[in-house]
Design a protein around this motif. Structure first.
Motif, PDB file in Angstrom:
ATOM      1  N   MET A 147      -9.628 -25.551  43.609  1.00  0.00           N
ATOM      2  CA  MET A 147     -10.389 -26.660  43.044  1.00  0.00           C
ATOM      3  C   MET A 147     -10.673 -26.469  41.564  1.00  0.00           C
ATOM      4  SD  MET A 147     -13.189 -27.568  46.014  1.00  0.00           S
ATOM      5  CE  MET A 147     -13.847 -25.899  46.052  1.00  0.00           C
ATOM      6  N   ALA A 148     -10.883 -25.228  41.165  1.00  0.00           N
ATOM      7  CA  ALA A 148     -11.239 -24.954  39.771  1.00  0.00           C
ATOM      8  C   ALA A 148     -10.110 -25.269  38.807  1.00  0.00           C
ATOM      9  CB  ALA A 148     -11.640 -23.489  39.619  1.00  0.00           C
ATOM     10  N   TYR A 149      -8.868 -25.410  39.330  1.00  0.00           N
ATOM     11  CA  TYR A 149      -7.711 -25.534  38.450  1.00  0.00           C
ATOM     12  C   TYR A 149      -6.930 -26.834  38.596  1.00  0.00           C
ATOM     13  CZ  TYR A 149      -8.849 -20.611  38.334  1.00  0.00           C
ATOM     14  OH  TYR A 149      -9.533 -19.419  38.219  1.00  0.00           O
ATOM     15  N   VAL A 150      -6.952 -27.452  39.793  1.00  0.00           N
ATOM     16  CA  VAL A 150      -6.081 -28.620  39.984  1.00  0.00           C
ATOM     17  C   VAL A 150      -6.802 -29.886  40.440  1.00  0.00           C
ATOM     18  CG1 VAL A 150      -4.114 -27.108  40.484  1.00  0.00           C
ATOM     19  CG2 VAL A 150      -5.450 -28.035  42.379  1.00  0.00           C
ATOM     20  N   CYS A 151      -8.102 -29.830  40.699  1.00  0.00           N
ATOM     21  CA  CYS A 151      -8.796 -31.050  41.097  1.00  0.00           C
ATOM     22  C   CYS A 151      -9.101 -31.906  39.866  1.00  0.00           C
ATOM     23  CB  CYS A 151     -10.084 -30.723  41.856  1.00  0.00           C
ATOM     24  SG  CYS A 151     -11.375 -30.006  40.825  1.00  0.00           S
ATOM     25  N   GLN A 152      -9.574 -33.121  40.093  1.00  0.00           N
ATOM     26  CA  GLN A 152      -9.923 -34.001  38.984  1.00  0.00           C
ATOM     27  C   GLN A 152     -10.978 -33.340  38.088  1.00  0.00           C
ATOM     28  OE1 GLN A 152      -8.621 -36.871  38.012  1.00  0.00           O
ATOM     29  NE2 GLN A 152      -7.158 -36.943  39.716  1.00  0.00           N
ATOM     30  N   HIS A 157      -5.705 -31.639  34.775  1.00  0.00           N
ATOM     31  CA  HIS A 157      -5.841 -33.044  34.394  1.00  0.00           C
ATOM     32  C   HIS A 157      -6.343 -33.213  32.957  1.00  0.00           C
ATOM     33  CE1 HIS A 157      -5.083 -34.557  38.488  1.00  0.00           C
ATOM     34  NE2 HIS A 157      -5.710 -33.450  38.876  1.00  0.00           N
ATOM     35  N   THR A 158      -7.253 -32.328  32.527  1.00  0.00           N
ATOM     36  CA  THR A 158      -7.812 -32.497  31.180  1.00  0.00           C
ATOM     37  C   THR A 158      -6.865 -32.015  30.086  1.00  0.00           C
ATOM     38  OG1 THR A 158      -8.940 -30.360  31.327  1.00  0.00           O
ATOM     39  CG2 THR A 158     -10.180 -32.322  32.035  1.00  0.00           C
ATOM     40  N   LYS A 159      -6.076 -30.969  30.376  1.00  0.00           N
ATOM     41  CA  LYS A 159      -5.176 -30.412  29.370  1.00  0.00           C
ATOM     42  C   LYS A 159      -3.735 -30.904  29.503  1.00  0.00           C
ATOM     43  CE  LYS A 159      -7.684 -26.036  28.626  1.00  0.00           C
ATOM     44  NZ  LYS A 159      -7.557 -24.552  28.616  1.00  0.00           N
ATOM     45  N   PHE A 160      -3.316 -31.106  30.766  1.00  0.00           N
ATOM     46  CA  PHE A 160      -1.909 -31.415  30.987  1.00  0.00           C
ATOM     47  C   PHE A 160      -1.705 -32.706  31.776  1.00  0.00           C
ATOM     48  CE2 PHE A 160      -2.523 -26.800  30.767  1.00  0.00           C
ATOM     49  CZ  PHE A 160      -1.719 -26.491  29.674  1.00  0.00           C
ATOM     50  N   GLY A 161      -2.758 -33.502  31.866  1.00  0.00           N
ATOM     51  CA  GLY A 161      -2.678 -34.737  32.648  1.00  0.00           C
ATOM     52  C   GLY A 161      -1.609 -35.696  32.166  1.00  0.00           C
TER      53      GLY A 161
END
Length: 263
Positions: A147-152, A157-161
């Motif tokens: 969750m810390a790395y791939v959830c919304q 999402h924030t860096k590579f979305g």
């Protein structure tokens, strides 16, 4: 006095995962403080430091091996069932901030023979260039991780979305659980700590006068033997002062207990 446990995680989500395990395992008489990898050095007064297994050596080097418990957290069974459904020949990215952070998951994938027919690659975004990570995210058929790395709202999402394809499926691991070995080790170390604390308290009580909270006759006898032996060994004199206060009983009868103890 409560036992102070310091929980150290890479981020808030990691900390909450570890804290959840600790509270469910050793919930009695504890005080919990938390820190991230960036500021844990400021917590030098905890009784026990709890981290994830990939940070074990780093935390031990800071606080000592005997004061550190490292937990191995793995996703629940249903997550592995979902991974089993990934089609063969898919390009699967294990997304994390570090290679060491994926060890527990990759070990379980090997143990259960999962993703053997897929092209599976660990992508540690803090260890690769931005362009490398972006290219791998853009090419992925599936992206898996905690969750810390791939959830919304996470780094994915924030860096590579902007590089996420609409055809890419992101499988977010539910909150991870500790392995039985991790829980057993945590319980053992915590019980040893409690036993040591209780033994020290019993020793203190046995050598202290309850009313005045000063050393009792038992402590005097033990100390006298030690100092007598020291004086004989060093040849130095040993002095003993005995004080008798005249009419103190009258003071004791008139004043309250706290003034008498202060006197």
């Amino acid at each position: 006095m409560a036992i102070k446990l310091a929980i150290i995680g890479a981020n808030i989500a990691n900390i909450e995962e570890i804290k959840n395990v600790v509270v469910k395992t050793v919930s009695d008489n504890i005080e919990i403080i938390t820190a991230t990898i960036n500021n844990y050095h400021e917590m030098a007064n905890a009784d026990l430091y709890i981290c994830l297994i990939n940070r074990k050596q780093e935390i031990e080097s800071a606080f000592g091996k005997e004061k550190v418990v490292a937990l191995t957290l793995v996703p629940p069974t249903e997550y592995f069932l979902a991974l089993h459904e990934i089609p063969a020949n898919s390009y699967v990215v294990l997304f994390n901030n570090s290679t060491s952070g994926t060890i527990a998951l990759t070990d379980r994938l090997k143990k259960y023979n999962l993703l053997n027919n897929c092209h599976c690659e660990v992508v540690p975004y803090d260890e690769l260039s931005y362009e490398q990570v972006a290219d791998k995210v853009a090419a992925a058929d599936y992206i898996i991780g905690g969750m810390a790395y791939v959830c919304q709202g996470s780094a994915l999402h924030t860096k590579f979305g902007d590089y996420l394809s609409q055809n890419t499926t992101v499988l977010v691991s539910p909150q991870r659980i500790a392995t039985s070995d991790s829980i057993s080790h945590l319980c053992y170390v915590y019980s040893q700590l409690c036993h040591k604390r209780m033994t020290a308290e019993l020793t203190r009580l046995s050598s202290t006068d309850f009313l005045t909270q000063i050393s009792n006759r038992r402590t005097f006898d033990k100390t006298l033997i030690v100092e007598w032996d020291r004086a004989q060994h060093t040849g130095q004199p040993l002095s003993l002062a005995m004080i008798d206060i005249d009419f103190f009983k009258d003071y004791n009868d008139i004043m309250d207990m706290f003034k008498v103890m202060n006197a």
